[in-house]
Design a protein around this motif. Sequence first.
Motif, PDB file in Angstrom:
ATOM      1  N   PRO A 222       0.841  -1.213   0.000  1.00 11.94           N
ATOM      2  CA  PRO A 222       0.000   0.000   0.000  1.00 11.94           C
ATOM      3  C   PRO A 222       0.875   1.261   0.000  1.00 11.94           C
ATOM      4  N   ALA A 223       0.530   2.201  -0.907  1.00  9.53           N
ATOM      5  CA  ALA A 223       1.346   3.416  -1.044  1.00  9.53           C
ATOM      6  C   ALA A 223       0.531   4.689  -0.846  1.00  9.53           C
ATOM      7  N   ASN A 224      -0.749   4.542  -0.531  1.00  7.91           N
ATOM      8  CA  ASN A 224      -1.559   5.737  -0.290  1.00  7.91           C
ATOM      9  C   ASN A 224      -0.967   6.532   0.869  1.00  7.91           C
ATOM     10  N   GLY A 225      -0.799   7.813   0.643  1.00  5.20           N
ATOM     11  CA  GLY A 225      -0.225   8.661   1.679  1.00  5.20           C
ATOM     12  C   GLY A 225       1.268   8.880   1.529  1.00  5.20           C
ATOM     13  N   VAL A 226       1.924   8.090   0.665  1.00  6.23           N
ATOM     14  CA  VAL A 226       3.351   8.300   0.415  1.00  6.23           C
ATOM     15  C   VAL A 226       3.507   9.549  -0.463  1.00  6.23           C
ATOM     16  N   PRO A 227       4.352  10.496  -0.082  1.00  3.91           N
ATOM     17  CA  PRO A 227       4.527  11.719  -0.879  1.00  3.91           C
ATOM     18  C   PRO A 227       4.876  11.415  -2.333  1.00  3.91           C
ATOM     19  N   ASN A 228       4.206  12.121  -3.254  1.00  3.60           N
ATOM     20  CA  ASN A 228       4.429  12.043  -4.702  1.00  3.60           C
ATOM     21  C   ASN A 228       3.866  10.777  -5.356  1.00  3.60           C
ATOM     22  N   VAL A 283       7.411  -1.917  -3.870  1.00  5.31           N
ATOM     23  CA  VAL A 283       7.184  -0.876  -2.873  1.00  5.31           C
ATOM     24  C   VAL A 283       7.585   0.467  -3.476  1.00  5.31           C
ATOM     25  N   PHE A 284       6.813   1.506  -3.162  1.00  2.00           N
ATOM     26  CA  PHE A 284       7.103   2.867  -3.629  1.00  2.00           C
ATOM     27  C   PHE A 284       7.473   3.741  -2.427  1.00  2.00           C
ATOM     28  N   PRO A 285       8.731   3.735  -1.996  1.00  2.01           N
ATOM     29  CA  PRO A 285       9.117   4.622  -0.901  1.00  2.01           C
ATOM     30  C   PRO A 285       9.240   6.061  -1.397  1.00  2.01           C
ATOM     31  N   SER A 286       9.228   7.001  -0.475  1.00  2.00           N
ATOM     32  CA  SER A 286       9.416   8.393  -0.865  1.00  2.00           C
ATOM     33  C   SER A 286      10.822   8.595  -1.418  1.00  2.00           C
ATOM     34  N   ARG A 287      11.814   8.066  -0.701  1.00  2.00           N
ATOM     35  CA  ARG A 287      13.193   8.094  -1.174  1.00  2.00           C
ATOM     36  C   ARG A 287      13.991   7.023  -0.446  1.00  2.00           C
ATOM     37  N   PHE A 288      15.148   6.693  -0.999  1.00  3.30           N
ATOM     38  CA  PHE A 288      16.010   5.700  -0.384  1.00  3.30           C
ATOM     39  C   PHE A 288      16.859   6.321   0.713  1.00  3.30           C
ATOM     40  N   LYS A 289      17.376   5.455   1.556  1.00  2.28           N
ATOM     41  CA  LYS A 289      18.394   5.839   2.513  1.00  2.28           C
ATOM     42  C   LYS A 289      19.730   5.281   2.028  1.00  2.28           C
ATOM     43  N   VAL A 290      20.745   6.105   2.050  1.00  2.00           N
ATOM     44  CA  VAL A 290      22.097   5.654   1.707  1.00  2.00           C
ATOM     45  C   VAL A 290      22.913   5.636   2.980  1.00  2.00           C
ATOM     46  N   LYS A 291      23.369   4.439   3.363  1.00  2.00           N
ATOM     47  CA  LYS A 291      24.085   4.238   4.630  1.00  2.00           C
ATOM     48  C   LYS A 291      23.259   4.760   5.808  1.00  2.00           C
ATOM     49  N   GLY A 292      21.945   4.517   5.713  1.00  2.00           N
ATOM     50  CA  GLY A 292      21.050   4.896   6.796  1.00  2.00           C
ATOM     51  C   GLY A 292      20.679   6.361   6.824  1.00  2.00           C
ATOM     52  N   ASP A 293      21.154   7.125   5.842  1.00  3.41           N
ATOM     53  CA  ASP A 293      20.911   8.569   5.838  1.00  3.41           C
ATOM     54  C   ASP A 293      19.994   8.953   4.682  1.00  3.41           C
ATOM     55  N   ILE A 302      19.028   7.534  -7.361  1.00  2.00           N
ATOM     56  CA  ILE A 302      18.772   6.112  -7.605  1.00  2.00           C
ATOM     57  C   ILE A 302      17.345   5.929  -8.120  1.00  2.00           C
ATOM     58  N   ASP A 303      17.212   5.371  -9.313  1.00  2.00           N
ATOM     59  CA  ASP A 303      15.893   5.170  -9.923  1.00  2.00           C
ATOM     60  C   ASP A 303      15.141   4.009  -9.293  1.00  2.00           C
ATOM     61  N   ALA A 304      15.845   2.934  -8.977  1.00  2.00           N
ATOM     62  CA  ALA A 304      15.191   1.738  -8.440  1.00  2.00           C
ATOM     63  C   ALA A 304      16.243   0.782  -7.900  1.00  2.00           C
ATOM     64  N   GLN A 305      15.779  -0.133  -7.073  1.00  2.00           N
ATOM     65  CA  GLN A 305      16.634  -1.211  -6.576  1.00  2.00           C
ATOM     66  C   GLN A 305      15.808  -2.482  -6.518  1.00  2.00           C
ATOM     67  N   SER A 306      16.457  -3.587  -6.819  1.00  2.00           N
ATOM     68  CA  SER A 306      15.781  -4.880  -6.702  1.00  2.00           C
ATOM     69  C   SER A 306      16.827  -5.931  -6.334  1.00  2.00           C
ATOM     70  N   ILE A 336      10.958   1.320  -5.869  1.00  2.00           N
ATOM     71  CA  ILE A 336      11.078   2.449  -6.802  1.00  2.00           C
ATOM     72  C   ILE A 336      10.801   3.737  -6.032  1.00  2.00           C
ATOM     73  N   PRO A 337      11.835   4.524  -5.729  1.00  2.00           N
ATOM     74  CA  PRO A 337      11.627   5.761  -4.968  1.00  2.00           C
ATOM     75  C   PRO A 337      10.906   6.809  -5.812  1.00  2.00           C
ATOM     76  N   LEU A 338      10.084   7.597  -5.169  1.00  2.00           N
ATOM     77  CA  LEU A 338       9.242   8.557  -5.888  1.00  2.00           C
ATOM     78  C   LEU A 338       9.874   9.943  -6.022  1.00  2.00           C
ATOM     79  N   GLU A 339      10.833  10.250  -5.184  1.00  2.00           N
ATOM     80  CA  GLU A 339      11.422  11.596  -5.247  1.00  2.00           C
ATOM     81  C   GLU A 339      12.071  11.902  -6.597  1.00  2.00           C
TER      82      GLU A 339
END
Length: 414
Positions: A222-228, A283-293, A302-306, A336-339
């Motif tokens: 579910p991605a409702n409410g995820v920005p963008n 999953v459609f996250p808002s954005r990824f974390k790189v090294k937890g940041d 980053i366009d996508a990761q699998s 796939i990050p949305l930012e």
Amino acid sequence: MASFSVFKTASIKINSFVIIILGYTLSCLMINIAHVKKYEQVLSCYLGFKILKKLLILLFFVLTFALNTKSVFCEPASAQGELPLEVSEKYYKKESILQFNEAVKSWELKNTEKAIKLWEEAINIDPNLWVAYLGLGQAYDSKKEYKKSLDAYNNYLKFAPKAAPDRKTVLEAVKYLTYLLRYGEEAIKGEDYLSLVKTKHQGKEHYVRWDLSSPVKIYFYPANGVPNYRIEFKDAFLEGAKLWQEALPDLKFEVLSNSVLQKLSGKKTAEKEVIDRSQITVVFPSRFKVKGDPANPVAAQIDAQSFPIIRDKKDFRVLGVIMISPYIYFQSQIAIPLEPLSKLTKEEQIKKLKIISAREVGHALGLWGFSPNPDDLMFEGEVKELKLSQRDKNTIRKLYELNPDKDENILTND
């Protein structure tokens, strides 16, 4: 570009000026010393050394100017700034241009060896004649001397002005030749790239693929409410995924509904059961974390990761069973990050998402490596067109022709 005669003239003028100043300074010094000896006047001595001090300061500034001016005059045009786009005697050496034109005539007459010789002579006469590197790169490429071709193209990019009409084409050629030299001609020009699509598990390389006797199940978190996020993204993803049906007619997709999860909110067991039934999760996250940041600027690029999930077979037995493989290709997870998409127009977002989906589903279907050929959808660089090349089709077909019952290094979801 100034000729070397101008460099010498400028240098002579500067040196003459410095000599005159030095001579004048020494003359003043000698006059003042004679004045001191003759009249033995302390005041005159003081004034003489005061004048000398001023002259020495003046000399320092003159020398500084001379050195700076010399460095400006003597630097090649490429070091000072962009070379002129106009190829004429006004900017480049006449003899070099003549050799270049003769090389073009030889190239048009298909006399490649002579053309190469003439282009090299043109470059030796005037290394700034950027257009000669283009011809040299094409000539070496036609002879399959790819290292020399790549060197020539890189020099073209180094010297050619930004407005040069062939820069974009040469950039693509450089990318292509770089991959060709890295992977070999067969990998980039062959009928397929099957040897490059294995994944690793427990230190071993495996081919992985799904059993297509039943639909490949996809679960969207579910991605409702995820920005963008936009509701159209789900359909765009599926459209990109279905591109592979051109090569695999038996390939079908089934989307698992998450309505059960909405009714059983908070029940992790029910969620896990639904997810475990799927072969692909999205999953459609808002954005990824790189090294937890999440604020890391790399994350926004980053366009996508699998990645594949390989598990042990639960019913695998050692005694009394002919062992093929103790592992199964359980699932592929796609994020796939949305930012990054949010920076595009709505139409561009859909187009981009379809391409991302096709590539990530290509991985999920078993193509876990990349192709070194920029014409392929699974090229490891940027892809701008939603289209399967013949190499893409050949590779996925050959993968699904492999028999997991005969090779322990071929894993499936059975």
